[in-house]
Design a protein around this motif. Structure first.
Motif, mmCIF file in Angstrom:
data_model
loop_
_atom_site.group_PDB
_atom_site.id
_atom_site.type_symbol
_atom_site.label_atom_id
_atom_site.label_comp_id
_atom_site.label_asym_id
_atom_site.label_seq_id
_atom_site.Cartn_x
_atom_site.Cartn_y
_atom_site.Cartn_z
ATOM 1 N N ILE A 65 0.834 -1.205 0.000
ATOM 2 C CA ILE A 65 0.000 0.000 0.000
ATOM 3 C C ILE A 65 0.866 1.251 0.000
ATOM 4 N N MET A 66 1.937 1.245 0.775
ATOM 5 C CA MET A 66 2.819 2.416 0.795
ATOM 6 C C MET A 66 3.450 2.639 -0.572
ATOM 7 N N THR A 67 3.831 1.568 -1.240
ATOM 8 C CA THR A 67 4.406 1.694 -2.578
ATOM 9 C C THR A 67 3.372 2.281 -3.532
ATOM 10 N N MET A 68 2.136 1.794 -3.445
ATOM 11 C CA MET A 68 1.079 2.312 -4.317
ATOM 12 C C MET A 68 0.783 3.782 -3.992
ATOM 13 N N ALA A 69 0.833 4.142 -2.715
ATOM 14 C CA ALA A 69 0.579 5.528 -2.310
ATOM 15 C C ALA A 69 1.660 6.452 -2.862
ATOM 16 N N ARG A 70 2.897 6.000 -2.841
ATOM 17 C CA ARG A 70 3.995 6.813 -3.359
ATOM 18 C C ARG A 70 3.953 6.976 -4.863
ATOM 19 N N HIS A 71 3.161 6.159 -5.523
ATOM 20 C CA HIS A 71 3.128 6.188 -6.984
ATOM 21 C C HIS A 71 1.762 6.557 -7.532
ATOM 22 N N GLY A 72 1.050 7.408 -6.810
ATOM 23 C CA GLY A 72 -0.117 8.024 -7.405
ATOM 24 C C GLY A 72 -1.477 7.613 -6.909
ATOM 25 N N ARG A 116 -5.729 -0.623 -10.328
ATOM 26 C CA ARG A 116 -5.888 -0.709 -11.777
ATOM 27 C C ARG A 116 -7.056 0.175 -12.221
ATOM 28 N N SER A 117 -8.184 0.069 -11.543
ATOM 29 C CA SER A 117 -9.353 0.879 -11.875
ATOM 30 C C SER A 117 -9.041 2.367 -11.715
ATOM 31 N N HIS A 118 -8.297 2.704 -10.672
ATOM 32 C CA HIS A 118 -7.887 4.077 -10.389
ATOM 33 C C HIS A 118 -7.097 4.650 -11.573
ATOM 34 N N TYR A 119 -6.147 3.871 -12.095
ATOM 35 C CA TYR A 119 -5.340 4.322 -13.231
ATOM 36 C C TYR A 119 -6.169 4.387 -14.504
ATOM 37 N N GLU A 120 -7.025 3.386 -14.719
ATOM 38 C CA GLU A 120 -7.842 3.361 -15.933
ATOM 39 C C GLU A 120 -8.815 4.534 -15.987
ATOM 40 N N GLN A 121 -9.247 5.012 -14.819
ATOM 41 C CA GLN A 121 -10.161 6.152 -14.765
ATOM 42 C C GLN A 121 -9.414 7.484 -14.862
ATOM 43 N N GLY A 122 -8.081 7.420 -14.964
ATOM 44 C CA GLY A 122 -7.288 8.637 -15.114
ATOM 45 C C GLY A 122 -7.143 9.429 -13.827
ATOM 46 N N LYS A 123 -7.220 8.757 -12.694
ATOM 47 C CA LYS A 123 -7.140 9.453 -11.406
ATOM 48 C C LYS A 123 -5.734 9.442 -10.811
ATOM 49 N N TYR A 124 -4.750 9.064 -11.590
ATOM 50 C CA TYR A 124 -3.370 9.066 -11.119
ATOM 51 C C TYR A 124 -3.017 10.453 -10.600
ATOM 52 N N GLN A 125 -2.414 10.518 -9.402
ATOM 53 C CA GLN A 125 -2.171 11.818 -8.777
ATOM 54 C C GLN A 125 -0.708 12.138 -8.540
ATOM 55 N N GLY A 126 0.189 11.414 -9.146
ATOM 56 C CA GLY A 126 1.601 11.726 -8.950
ATOM 57 C C GLY A 126 2.106 11.224 -7.616
ATOM 58 N N SER A 127 3.094 11.894 -7.076
ATOM 59 C CA SER A 127 3.711 11.486 -5.827
ATOM 60 C C SER A 127 2.715 11.561 -4.672
ATOM 61 N N GLY A 128 2.722 10.536 -3.858
ATOM 62 C CA GLY A 128 1.811 10.485 -2.710
ATOM 63 C C GLY A 128 2.556 10.644 -1.401
ATOM 64 N N LYS A 129 3.573 11.480 -1.385
ATOM 65 C CA LYS A 129 4.398 11.631 -0.187
ATOM 66 C C LYS A 129 3.595 12.063 1.028
ATOM 67 N N GLY A 130 2.585 12.876 0.830
ATOM 68 C CA GLY A 130 1.768 13.318 1.956
ATOM 69 C C GLY A 130 0.928 12.206 2.561
ATOM 70 N N ILE A 131 0.611 11.205 1.769
ATOM 71 C CA ILE A 131 -0.229 10.108 2.228
ATOM 72 C C ILE A 131 0.584 9.087 3.026
ATOM 73 N N VAL A 132 1.867 8.978 2.752
ATOM 74 C CA VAL A 132 2.692 7.944 3.363
ATOM 75 C C VAL A 132 2.677 8.040 4.884
ATOM 76 N N MET A 133 2.730 9.233 5.449
ATOM 77 C CA MET A 133 2.691 9.369 6.916
ATOM 78 C C MET A 133 1.365 8.865 7.465
ATOM 79 N N GLY A 134 0.287 9.156 6.787
ATOM 80 C CA GLY A 134 -1.018 8.652 7.202
ATOM 81 C C GLY A 134 -1.070 7.135 7.165
ATOM 82 N N VAL A 135 -0.462 6.554 6.135
ATOM 83 C CA VAL A 135 -0.412 5.090 6.035
ATOM 84 C C VAL A 135 0.367 4.515 7.211
ATOM 85 N N LEU A 136 1.491 5.130 7.543
ATOM 86 C CA LEU A 136 2.293 4.641 8.669
ATOM 87 C C LEU A 136 1.513 4.692 9.975
ATOM 88 N N VAL A 137 0.790 5.772 10.206
ATOM 89 C CA VAL A 137 -0.020 5.893 11.422
ATOM 90 C C VAL A 137 -1.113 4.833 11.428
#
Length: 165
Positions: A65-72, A116-137
């Protein structure tokens, strides 16, 4: 079952996301019951080791999940993925019922399908660095809940055993 290869053409780090595909296969679909098309992975096998196996499986899911968060993956998607993995980890830690659940639920595969659905719908958001801390918590909180649940099960088992002795 078809491979979970996702088209990451819009992402700069597609090798990291291919790692997500490979690990998902290992955790959820690596092996097949002979004579059937029913597949399973290391997740339910790790669940056979009470507590420790479920925690190890959850840590792998959290890394995915952290890897996916970092990649959009969006914050909403990451939250849904964490809920999938938390449910898998918490229910999976219940003796017997959890082992059966682990063979059927396949949280990592569900998470990759959502990505996969997220990417196919064009919702890719770039770097997810802000989300990673939330994932860790969230991972820390889920780990605490799992340890508490295991403690409660052990205490209950001890009390039940004491009544029979």
């Amino acid at each position: 079952m078809a491979e979970l290869n996702i088209r990451y053409s819009r992402t700069p780090h597609s090798e990291k996301l291919k790692w997500v595909d490979r690990m998902t296969k290992v955790m959820d679909n690596q092996f097949r019951f002979p004579g059937t098309n029913w597949r399973f992975g290391l997740d339910p096998l790790l669940g056979l080791f009470p507590g420790v196996g479920d925690l190890a499986s959850f840590v792998v899911s959290a890394l995915l999940i952290m890897t996916m968060a970092r990649h959009g993956a969006s914050g909403k998607l990451v939250t849904l993925m964490l809920l999938n993995s938390a449910m898998d980890a918490i229910i999976g830690s219940i003796p017997l019922l959890g082992n059966i659940f682990d063979f059927a639920y396949k949280a990592n595969e569900r998470n990759v399908k959502m990505l996969r659905s997220h990417y196919e719908q064009g919702k890719y958001q770039g770097s997810g660095k802000g989300i990673v801390m939330g994932v860790l918590v969230a991972v820390l909180l889920i780990t605490v809940v799992m340890i508490w649940l295991m403690w409660q099960i052990i205490a209950w088992s001890y009390r039940m055993l004491g009544e029979y002795l």
